[in-house]
Scaffold this motif. Structure first.
Motif, PDB file in Angstrom:
ATOM      1  N   UNK A  84       0.828  -1.210   0.000  1.00 38.24           N
ATOM      2  CA  UNK A  84       0.000   0.000   0.000  1.00 38.24           C
ATOM      3  C   UNK A  84       0.859   1.254   0.000  1.00 38.24           C
ATOM      4  N   UNK A  85       1.878   1.285   0.851  1.00 36.65           N
ATOM      5  CA  UNK A  85       2.762   2.449   0.909  1.00 36.65           C
ATOM      6  C   UNK A  85       3.516   2.631  -0.400  1.00 36.65           C
ATOM      7  N   UNK A  86       3.997   1.514  -0.975  1.00 35.99           N
ATOM      8  CA  UNK A  86       4.710   1.594  -2.239  1.00 35.99           C
ATOM      9  C   UNK A  86       3.828   2.090  -3.369  1.00 35.99           C
ATOM     10  N   UNK A  87       2.575   1.662  -3.378  1.00 36.44           N
ATOM     11  CA  UNK A  87       1.645   2.106  -4.429  1.00 36.44           C
ATOM     12  C   UNK A  87       1.355   3.598  -4.314  1.00 36.44           C
ATOM     13  N   UNK A  88       1.196   4.086  -3.091  1.00 40.10           N
ATOM     14  CA  UNK A  88       0.937   5.514  -2.877  1.00 40.10           C
ATOM     15  C   UNK A  88       2.107   6.366  -3.354  1.00 40.10           C
ATOM     16  N   UNK A  89       3.326   5.872  -3.172  1.00 39.46           N
ATOM     17  CA  UNK A  89       4.500   6.613  -3.640  1.00 39.46           C
ATOM     18  C   UNK A  89       4.682   6.464  -5.149  1.00 39.46           C
ATOM     19  N   UNK A  90       4.389   5.262  -5.672  1.00 39.32           N
ATOM     20  CA  UNK A  90       4.701   4.950  -7.066  1.00 39.32           C
ATOM     21  C   UNK A  90       3.735   5.582  -8.056  1.00 39.32           C
ATOM     22  N   UNK A  91       2.461   5.739  -7.699  1.00 37.12           N
ATOM     23  CA  UNK A  91       1.491   6.294  -8.655  1.00 37.12           C
ATOM     24  C   UNK A  91       1.875   7.704  -9.104  1.00 37.12           C
TER      25      UNK A  91
END
Length: 276
Positions: A84-91
């Motif tokens: 979840x944290x990675x997706x929030x940063x990656x988008x």
């Protein structure tokens, strides 16, 4: 005109596909079967495939010896939190690379992906010292951050690929209608890339769930996930194959179930934009 495929060719292709699938799945099947054997039957020579006395004793011993639900909960938090944290940063990062012109975009992507080629043991010592200084050793928060950073290049790369398939004119039309940058990403870009985002999330949950190096070196007991749960059944006294197989089956069962029910979404996302 599409070329017709003969019945014989279909049969051969299907047989080959099932053979390869069974070959890949066989280690998992063997692990599950071994978990229902006694220790003596687990090391029998020749190996026993189905002709053995089925027992649940190994699962009872594993549950009695270890708190499986605690390890499971740690794995859920660590894998889900890091993804979840990675997706929030990656988008936002993938959006910037896909829709903001730049000559160095490909170079940045290649540099990010190259970090996955670095042996993890090469940075273990400094990260271990940082964790001690910050009090993050044997904590779920620390593992969430580390696994997020480990998988972030893959998340960004996959999302960048999906975002590039979306016509930029749609985002320009949203801007002309007065959409802010936040609204453009949240309400226009993200819904259109749902299949790609979903497959990225599923793949990275699997990667984080199966991560063993960092979880074994940065945890002791409190934040230990299922990888540490499995490793605890490899002792100096010897390997107890039946009990180790039972522990392994319990560890992989949740992610196998998730993969089974989400396989259509995963395939749809991985082929997103491949056919136009």
């Amino acid at each position: 005109m599409a070329r017709r495929v003969s019945t014989r060719r279909k049969a051969i292709t299907t047989l080959a596909a099932w053979s390869v699938g069974f070959l890949i799945f066989f280690p998992i099947l063997w692990t599950v079967l071994t978990s229902f054997k006694t220790e003596a039957q687990a090391i029998a020579d020749p190996p026993l495939f189905l002709g053995f006395d089925w027992t649940l004793e190994n699962y009872a011993v594993v549950q009695e010896r270890s708190d499986y639900l605690r390890f499971l909960w740690n794995s859920v938090i660590i894998a889900g939190g890091s993804t979840l944290l990675g997706t929030m940063v990656a988008i936002p990062a993938a959006w910037a690379m896909a829709f903001v012109p730049g000559k160095k975009t490909k170079d940045i992507l290649l540099w990010m992906l190259s970090t996955k080629m670095l042996p993890a043991v090469g940075v273990l010592y400094p990260i271990y010292l940082i964790f001690i200084q910050l009090g993050l050793l044997d904590s779920r928060i620390g593992l969430v951050v580390v696994l997020m950073l480990c998988n972030l290049p893959i998340i960004v790369w996959m999302l960048y690929t999906y975002f590039k398939e979306i016509p930029g004119e749609i985002l320009e039309a949203a801007r002309m209608d007065g959409a802010t940058l936040r609204e453009e990403i949240l309400y226009v870009l993200t819904p259109m890339a749902v299949p790609g985002i979903a497959s990225t999330i599923l793949l990275n949950i699997i990667l984080a769930w199966n991560e063993a190096f960092w979880t074994l070196n940065l945890t002791a007991a409190k934040a230990a996930p299922l990888t540490a749960f499995i490793a605890s059944y490899s002792s100096p006294e010897g390997l107890f194959y039946a009990k180790l197989s039972a522990a392994s089956t319990l560890a992989i069962a949740p992610i196998l179930i998730l993969g089974w029910f989400s396989q259509k979404q995963l395939v749809r996302g991985l082929t997103f934009g491949a056919v136009k």
